[in-house]
Scaffold this motif. Structure first.
Motif, short mmCIF file in Angstrom:
data_model
loop_
_atom_site.label_atom_id
_atom_site.label_comp_id
_atom_site.label_asym_id
_atom_site.label_seq_id
_atom_site.Cartn_x
_atom_site.Cartn_y
_atom_site.Cartn_z
N LEU A 115 -25.58 3.24 74.88
CA LEU A 115 -24.37 4.03 75.10
C LEU A 115 -23.87 4.58 73.77
CD1 LEU A 115 -21.85 5.01 76.71
CD2 LEU A 115 -20.86 2.73 76.33
N ASP A 116 -23.63 5.89 73.74
CA ASP A 116 -22.99 6.55 72.59
C ASP A 116 -21.60 6.97 73.08
OD1 ASP A 116 -22.30 7.97 70.37
OD2 ASP A 116 -23.99 9.35 70.41
N VAL A 117 -20.56 6.26 72.61
CA VAL A 117 -19.23 6.39 73.20
C VAL A 117 -18.56 7.72 72.85
CG1 VAL A 117 -16.92 5.36 73.35
CG2 VAL A 117 -18.94 3.88 73.19
N ALA A 118 -18.80 8.22 71.64
CA ALA A 118 -18.17 9.48 71.19
C ALA A 118 -19.25 10.34 70.54
CB ALA A 118 -17.03 9.18 70.21
N SER A 119 -19.88 11.20 71.33
CA SER A 119 -21.18 11.76 70.95
C SER A 119 -21.16 13.09 70.19
CB SER A 119 -22.02 11.96 72.21
OG SER A 119 -22.24 10.75 72.86
N HIS A 167 -18.10 12.59 80.57
CA HIS A 167 -16.93 13.26 79.97
C HIS A 167 -15.69 12.45 80.34
CE1 HIS A 167 -13.90 16.13 79.01
NE2 HIS A 167 -13.80 16.69 80.20
N PHE A 168 -15.47 11.35 79.58
CA PHE A 168 -14.37 10.43 79.86
C PHE A 168 -13.71 9.98 78.56
CE2 PHE A 168 -17.03 9.65 83.67
CZ PHE A 168 -16.08 9.84 84.66
N ASP A 169 -12.52 9.46 78.69
CA ASP A 169 -11.93 8.67 77.62
C ASP A 169 -12.82 7.43 77.46
OD1 ASP A 169 -10.36 6.65 76.27
OD2 ASP A 169 -8.59 7.86 76.67
N GLY A 170 -13.25 7.13 76.25
CA GLY A 170 -14.18 6.02 76.01
C GLY A 170 -13.65 4.67 76.43
N ARG A 171 -12.36 4.57 76.71
CA ARG A 171 -11.78 3.28 77.09
C ARG A 171 -12.16 2.85 78.50
NH1 ARG A 171 -6.10 4.77 74.06
NH2 ARG A 171 -6.73 6.83 74.78
N VAL A 172 -12.84 3.71 79.28
CA VAL A 172 -13.18 3.35 80.66
C VAL A 172 -14.51 2.60 80.78
CG1 VAL A 172 -11.96 5.40 81.47
CG2 VAL A 172 -14.45 5.46 81.29
N PHE A 173 -15.34 2.64 79.75
CA PHE A 173 -16.71 2.15 79.91
C PHE A 173 -16.80 0.63 80.10
CE2 PHE A 173 -17.47 6.34 78.28
CZ PHE A 173 -18.55 6.74 79.04
N SER A 223 -12.99 -2.52 72.03
CA SER A 223 -12.94 -3.53 73.09
C SER A 223 -13.71 -3.06 74.32
CB SER A 223 -11.48 -3.84 73.46
OG SER A 223 -10.80 -4.44 72.39
N SER A 224 -13.53 -1.80 74.68
CA SER A 224 -14.25 -1.23 75.82
C SER A 224 -15.76 -1.22 75.55
CB SER A 224 -13.75 0.18 76.09
OG SER A 224 -14.49 0.80 77.12
N ALA A 225 -16.13 -0.81 74.35
CA ALA A 225 -17.55 -0.77 73.98
C ALA A 225 -18.17 -2.16 74.05
CB ALA A 225 -17.71 -0.18 72.58
#
Length: 467
Positions: A115-119, A167-173, A223-225
């Motif tokens: 997973l690349d959170v902010a690509s 295409h999400f806010d990374g805090r959802v993963f 924390s999400s990551a």
């Protein structure tokens, strides 16, 4: 001329290690940034690219932490972004420090799901795809809708097909894809203090009061990551900023939150001179004067045990618009590919949606229905009125020199500018053909006997291309 805010200088002096000089830091912030590129091993290798560019006056200096990265010098009149080799995806223009996070993530590590959170814009994403050799599954997320388009364009140019875009806010993963990935890269949004050599005004309006708000976002993202990471997996946290609050303290916050489930892994042996930037925790805090680069921060963390999710498991999506392609359609598409000299890999799955055919990366079925994806894998073809229409991105990803027409560099430039190519020796018309140059596919033409009719999509046509 670089604009360093005096309040920034006073603040950063507190974080600067004792063995480094503030005067050196200020001096290096004012120097031009050394241009750097990364060879795209999905399409070529360093030896071939050097053989192509050195006769044109290019010089290459290896970057110690990236086997495919080089600081480069080139003639003043050259614009690397306009080179046909760049437009073909043979290399990526990427700052040297930016190559560190993927190297740290893949150190002694061969993850199958990443997973690349902010690509965006895709420098690290395409680097990881190359390190994965387009195998496995790479989920690339970008929160900004406009930047998703740039990310997608770079993935296609570089021939990446093992990627699924979100295409999400990374805090959802952490909740939607809880303990799913072997490896996670969080190159976090940050204050950008390390980028002043690229952007002289980056620190002109620096304000310390903004750092706490940024750090709060970073703590939520890490924390999400961490929740999205499988037990035993590796998380790399990186920023292009310099203060401790956005760097060490974010990692220490995660350690405080999850205790022994978070293990810091030292990056001392990542490359020969890594010790020069090493912190007491084993992180790399890269100040501009250490390697004559952008400022950067990189930390590698391992998840030693499962941690509880923070919310109930979300409901699965009820409908998924794709289904496995029929054997009949698979044979039709395989024949159309063979006619052009294309070949799809053994890993992956052929999927259909309405009159579209797509290639999904291996392992995606485990994520199906768990969240909405902007784009999965690569589109192969449309079932049009007069038969299958192969997509340009499929040609770029799966083209082989089999049956291809070889173009010289001047012809390649004409092609990339959307122009037809006149043939010196007319021949019998032979329909659609793959064209090839510099060891990589360019696209498709229609052979009309005396000329090659250009088939490059209009949105990819460039006004200026250099050979």
């Amino acid at each position: 001329m670089v604009q360093l805010n005096q309040k920034f200088i006073n603040s950063i002096a507190k974080d600067l290690p004792a063995h480094l000089s503030l005067d050196d830091f200020i001096h290096y912030c004012g120097l031009p940034l050394r241009p750097a590129i990364r060879v795209n091993t999905l399409k070529t290798d360093a030896t071939k690219l050097m053989a192509l560019l050195e006769p044109k006056g290019w010089q290459f200096e290896p970057i110690p932490w990236c086997r495919d990265g080089f600081w480069v010098q080139y003639p003043q009149e050259c614009q690397p972004g306009n080179l046909s080799a760049h437009l073909q995806g043979l290399f990526y223009i990427q700052e040297a420090s930016s190559m560190l996070p993927p190297t740290a993530l893949f150190k002694d590590n061969e993850p199958n799901t990443v997973l690349d959170v902010a690509s965006a814009p895709g420098s690290k994403t395409t680097q990881m795809a190359a390190l994965m050799a387009n195998r496995g599954l790479l989920v690339a997320n970008e929160y900004s809708s406009s930047r998703v388009k740039v990310l997608h364009a770079n993935l296609l140019r570089m021939g990446v097909y093992n990627c699924a875009l979100t295409h999400f806010d990374g805090r959802v993963f952490g909740e939607y894809l809880y303990e799913t990935f072997d490896a996670v890269l969080l190159d976090a949004p940050c204050g950008g203090e390390g980028t002043v050599r690229k952007d002289a005004d980056a620190l002109k309006h620096w304000d310390e009061t903004e750092i706490d708000a940024i750090a709060d976002t970073q703590k939520a993202l890490i924390s999400s990551a961490f929740l999205a990471l499988k037990p035993g997996g590796v998380l790399v946290y990186s920023t292009c900023t310099l203060n401790r609050r956005e760097n060490q303290e974010v990692c220490l916050h995660l350690k405080q939150k999850y205790g022994d489930a978070v293990e810091f892994e030292s990056l001392e042996n990542l490359f020969d001179s890594a010790h020069k930037a090493l912190t007491s925790e084993g992180f790399l805090h890269i100040w501009p004067q250490i390697y004559d680069s952008e400022g950067f921060f990189v930390a590698r963390l391992r998840k030693t045990a499962s941690v509880p999710r923070e919310h109930p498991e979300p409901r699965l999506q009820k409908q998924f618009p794709f289904q496995k392609a029929s054997n009949k359609d698979a044979l039709r598409l395989q024949q159309a590919f063979a006619d052009l000299g294309l070949n799809w890999p053994a890993e992956g799955q052929l999927m259909a949606r309405d009159d579209e055919f797509w290639w999904f990366p291996d392992g995606f079925e485990a994520l199906q229905g768990k969240m909405r994806f902007q784009r999965i894998g690569i589109k192969l073809a449309d079932d049009a009125k007069h038969g299958l229409k192969i997509r340009h991105e499929a040609v770029i990803a799966f083209g082989t020199p089999n049956k291809a027409l070889e173009l010289d560099e001047e012809q390649a430039c004409q092609y990339l500018m959307g122009r037809d190519i006149a043939l010196d020796v007319p021949a019998k018309s032979s329909g659609e053909k793959l064209v090839w140059c510099q060891g990589a596919p360019l696209g498709v033409v229609k052979h009309l006997g005396n000329r090659l009719k250009n088939g490059l999509p209009r949105d990819l046509v460039r006004d200026k291309v250099q050979s």
